[in-house]
Scaffold this active site. Structure first.
Site, PDB file in Angstrom:
ATOM      1  N   PHE A 182       0.823  -1.222   0.000  1.00 50.28           N
ATOM      2  CA  PHE A 182       0.000   0.000   0.000  1.00 50.28           C
ATOM      3  C   PHE A 182       0.854   1.269   0.000  1.00 50.28           C
ATOM      4  CE2 PHE A 182      -1.780  -3.037   3.272  1.00 50.28           C
ATOM      5  CZ  PHE A 182      -2.317  -3.896   2.317  1.00 50.28           C
ATOM      6  N   CYS A 183       2.018   1.224  -0.618  1.00 48.32           N
ATOM      7  CA  CYS A 183       2.903   2.410  -0.695  1.00 48.32           C
ATOM      8  C   CYS A 183       3.287   2.902   0.692  1.00 48.32           C
ATOM      9  CB  CYS A 183       2.246   3.565  -1.458  1.00 48.32           C
ATOM     10  SG  CYS A 183       2.001   3.254  -3.178  1.00 48.32           S
TER      11      CYS A 183
END
Ligand SMILES: Cc1ncc(COP(=O)(O)O)c(C=O)c1O
Length: 485
Positions: free
Chosen positions: A403-404
């Site tokens: 998710f970055c």
């Protein structure tokens, strides 16, 4: 009785008992009505959408209102004074005023700068913050890469970057730790603290009280509110962060391509843009090689604004106001608690846990974003790519990966710095190569997140899907490679 009939009966029974145990849930009934009308496409297509932290969904009425508005007049490039241009300028400035009003920022204190997204807002701060040798950039492990990337601006200008760790299993910052970092400043230096109001990984809500503590010790504060504002009210009149980044599509789905940097006027005055461009200046000369900056927001808005989409921001914010942020907040909290409980109590036949949650397992100071992995009965993590595949077969949209937010992931999966340094991540390597090289048990997590169109039936379908992972001993070996994180 068909399978579909049996399914809908079992949902009805489960929902009836869910509602009976939570009478206050009925207060959010306006959202059930909206789901039937403005979000009908979800049920028409049999979708279960659980990626609101990735992107919010728009109500159909937003599109209709937006299109009606665009068809009602002629709108030209706002960098002019002709009637079509003036019509656009009026709408853009209305949207700007309404953004400030929505977040409770007084125009004397705050400026709303339109950007392409939250990342654009973060970049504006990073590239223009007056970092010099001896300055500090302090940020939490738990940050989106669009905040992590600011360290490269800091590094290039000799400022020192420090990360404040999160602590497993809750993935929060140790409250006794932050004051120590905040008091570690020297002389007349610029100090920037950056943290997310809500983690896009674990849903943890970091204390907004940090803002005032940081100010007391001479820090400017960059608050990444992208994952917080879709389901929580952010009152700028109460908290006074110096810079706030948001993406509007995360709040109400439409329009994409528009975000905002809310900046305190005195903090904005410190920023030194590395260049000028069309729209950001009063005048520039070629032979004199001189330019005069435009005042206020205009100096930070490069080129032509997304002027046809900006009116849709006001439409979206008014929708949230009509529903009430408190109603949306209450809704996702009630549903989120139930969902967290489903995952927390999921067990194999032998009583061992069938899921592991990364982040808080209680509903204190957290939002409706839950990161987890399914577990095999022997404790191994179920490959998230298989989960993604099965979810797709059920028409369930969830998110897998990191998710970055690598910092939250490193703590959640107990990956040490030594482990990370233990393998080369060379050019041409994929995430899969690296995961194998350093011997990680998993290539990522699963994330489910709720939003204003979520309802009980989404969760019930998800719970039935989650059941399929009980007593699962193996996954197929034809899963697609992980190319990026
Ligand atoms: C907390 C957080 N910050 C920043 C971003 C970046 O947003 P965008 O991709 O819209 O620029 C995201 C996106 O998911 C996010 O969740």
């Amino acid at each position: 009785m068909s399978v579909a009939d049996a399914d809908s009966r079992s949902i009805e029974t489960a929902e009836a008992s869910f509602r009976a145990e939570r009478p206050h849930y009925a207060d959010t009934g306006v959202l059930d009505e909206l789901r039937r009308t403005d979000f009908a496409r979800l049920d028409r297509g049999g979708h279960v959408y659980l990626d609101y932290t990735g992107g919010g969904l728009f109500a159909s009425s937003q599109l209709r209102e937006h299109m009606r508005l665009l068809e009602s007049d002629v709108f030209g490039n706002p960098h002019s004074i002709n009637p079509a241009s003036a019509a656009s300028t009026r709408l853009v400035e209305r949207a700007r005023d309404f953004v400030l009003e929505f977040f409770g920022g007084s125009p004397e204190e705050y400026v709303a700068i339109f950007t392409p997204n939250a990342t654009g807002a973060l970049r504006l701060v990073g590239e223009a913050y007056p970092f010099h040798a001896g300055d500090r950039f302090l940020l939490t492990f738990d940050n989106h890469n669009s905040v992590n990337g600011i360290r490269e601006f800091a590094r290039a200008r000799g400022a020192h970057t420090t990360y404040v760790p999160s602590v497993a299993p809750e993935l929060r910052v140790d409250p006794s730790l932050l004051p120590r970092y905040l008091t570690d400043t020297r002389g007349e230096h610029h100090n920037l603290l950056a943290f997310p109001a809500q983690s896009n990984f674990s849903g943890v809500q970091h204390p907004l009280e940090w803002i005032e503590h940081a100010h007391d010790h001479g820090w400017d504060v960059l608050l990444d509110a992208a994952a917080f504002v879709p389901t929580n009210r952010l009152e700028l009149g109460l908290w006074h962060p110096d810079f706030v980044a948001v993406s509007f599509y995360k709040m109400f789905g439409w329009p994409t391509g528009v975000g905002c940097l809310l900046a305190r006027r005195d903090a904005l005055a410190k920023l030194q843009r590395p260049w000028f461009s069309g729209g950001t200046i009063v005048a520039a000369f070629v032979q004199r090689q001189y330019y005069q900056s435009a005042p206020g927001a205009a100096h930070f808005e490069d080129g032509t604004l997304n002027y046809l989409n900006l009116p849709a921001v006001e439409i979206g914010l008014r929708l949230l106001d009509r529903i009430g942020m408190e109603t949306i907040h209450a809704r996702v909290n009630t549903l989120g608690r139930w969902l967290l409980d489903v995952l927390d109590t999921l067990e194999h036949a032998d009583g061992s846990p069938a899921a592991t949650i990364y982040g808080p397992r209680s509903w204190e100071r957290r939002g409706a974003t839950i990161a987890f992995n399914f577990l095999h009965p022997d404790g191994r993590v179920v490959d998230e790519r298989y989960v993604d595949r099965v979810a797709g077969e059920h028409n369930i949209s969830l998110r897998t990966g990191c998710f970055c937010n690598p910092g939250a992931g490193e703590v959640a999966f107990t990956i040490s710095r030594e482990t990370l340094l233990g393998g080369e991540f060379g050019a041409g390597m994929s995430v899969d190569d690296y995961v194998r090289e350093i011997g990680l048990p998993s290539g990522g997590a699963i994330r489910v997140s709720l939003g204003l169109a979520s309802n009980f039936s989404d969760l019930h379908r998800f719970a039935r899907f989650a059941d399929e992972f009980r007593d699962l001993t193996n996954v197929p070996d034809d899963l697609p490679p992980r190319i990026v994180c």
